[in-house]
Scaffold this motif. Sequence first.
Motif, PDB file in Angstrom:
ATOM      1  N   GLY A  41       8.224  -6.122 -10.490  1.00  6.36           N
ATOM      2  CA  GLY A  41       7.773  -5.549  -9.229  1.00  6.36           C
ATOM      3  C   GLY A  41       7.736  -4.035  -9.296  1.00  6.36           C
ATOM      4  N   ILE A  42       6.677  -3.451  -8.784  1.00  2.84           N
ATOM      5  CA  ILE A  42       6.544  -2.006  -8.767  1.00  2.84           C
ATOM      6  C   ILE A  42       7.151  -1.477  -7.471  1.00  2.84           C
ATOM      7  N   LEU A  43       7.957  -0.421  -7.579  1.00  2.00           N
ATOM      8  CA  LEU A  43       8.602   0.171  -6.416  1.00  2.00           C
ATOM      9  C   LEU A  43       7.826   1.398  -5.959  1.00  2.00           C
ATOM     10  N   ASP A  44       7.430   1.384  -4.693  1.00  2.00           N
ATOM     11  CA  ASP A  44       6.771   2.531  -4.080  1.00  2.00           C
ATOM     12  C   ASP A  44       7.759   3.182  -3.121  1.00  2.00           C
ATOM     13  N   PRO A  45       7.740   4.511  -2.993  1.00  2.94           N
ATOM     14  CA  PRO A  45       8.646   5.168  -2.048  1.00  2.94           C
ATOM     15  C   PRO A  45       8.438   4.625  -0.633  1.00  2.94           C
ATOM     16  N   ASP A  46       9.544   4.414   0.093  1.00  6.45           N
ATOM     17  CA  ASP A  46       9.492   3.957   1.477  1.00  6.45           C
ATOM     18  C   ASP A  46       9.578   5.181   2.378  1.00  6.45           C
ATOM     19  N   PRO A  47       8.573   5.395   3.217  1.00  2.00           N
ATOM     20  CA  PRO A  47       8.608   6.564   4.082  1.00  2.00           C
ATOM     21  C   PRO A  47       9.791   6.548   5.056  1.00  2.00           C
ATOM     22  N   ALA A  48      10.464   5.399   5.199  1.00  4.16           N
ATOM     23  CA  ALA A  48      11.581   5.279   6.144  1.00  4.16           C
ATOM     24  C   ALA A  48      12.832   6.022   5.697  1.00  4.16           C
ATOM     25  N   GLY A  49      12.958   6.310   4.386  1.00  5.55           N
ATOM     26  CA  GLY A  49      14.166   7.007   3.990  1.00  5.55           C
ATOM     27  C   GLY A  49      14.294   7.273   2.510  1.00  5.55           C
ATOM     28  N   ASP A  76       6.040  -3.641  -4.419  1.00  9.19           N
ATOM     29  CA  ASP A  76       4.641  -4.068  -4.560  1.00  9.19           C
ATOM     30  C   ASP A  76       3.837  -4.022  -3.275  1.00  9.19           C
ATOM     31  N   GLY A  77       4.218  -3.191  -2.339  1.00  6.34           N
ATOM     32  CA  GLY A  77       3.481  -3.119  -1.083  1.00  6.34           C
ATOM     33  C   GLY A  77       3.621  -4.385  -0.253  1.00  6.34           C
ATOM     34  N   THR A  78       4.601  -5.245  -0.569  1.00  7.67           N
ATOM     35  CA  THR A  78       4.784  -6.507   0.160  1.00  7.67           C
ATOM     36  C   THR A  78       5.544  -6.326   1.453  1.00  7.67           C
ATOM     37  N   GLY A  79       6.146  -5.164   1.636  1.00  6.97           N
ATOM     38  CA  GLY A  79       6.961  -4.943   2.815  1.00  6.97           C
ATOM     39  C   GLY A  79       8.431  -5.221   2.561  1.00  6.97           C
TER      40      GLY A  79
END
Length: 82
Positions: free
Chosen positions: A54-62, A69-72
């Motif tokens: 799974g690719i990890l994208d920065p979460d704007p929440a913190g 993977d953009g799955t939420g």
Amino acid sequence: MDTKTIADRVFQVEDAAGRTYRATRYVWLDNVAAEGHPEDWQEIAHLLMTEYGGILDPDPAGAGCFVVDGTGTRVRTVSEEA
């Protein structure tokens, strides 16, 4: 042009259900030194990936949080490995 990829660091992330996953930060480096000079590596890109791909994208929440993977699915960093 001399380029290489390395595993820069390994860390653990945890989801809301308490499951932990191993994640690795991969870095692409480019040797920017002039010919005949000692190597001088500069980071040109990076990718955060879980042990399951799974690719990890920065979460704007913190800070320290990611979305898989953009799955939420949100995860947070819980520890660094030596």
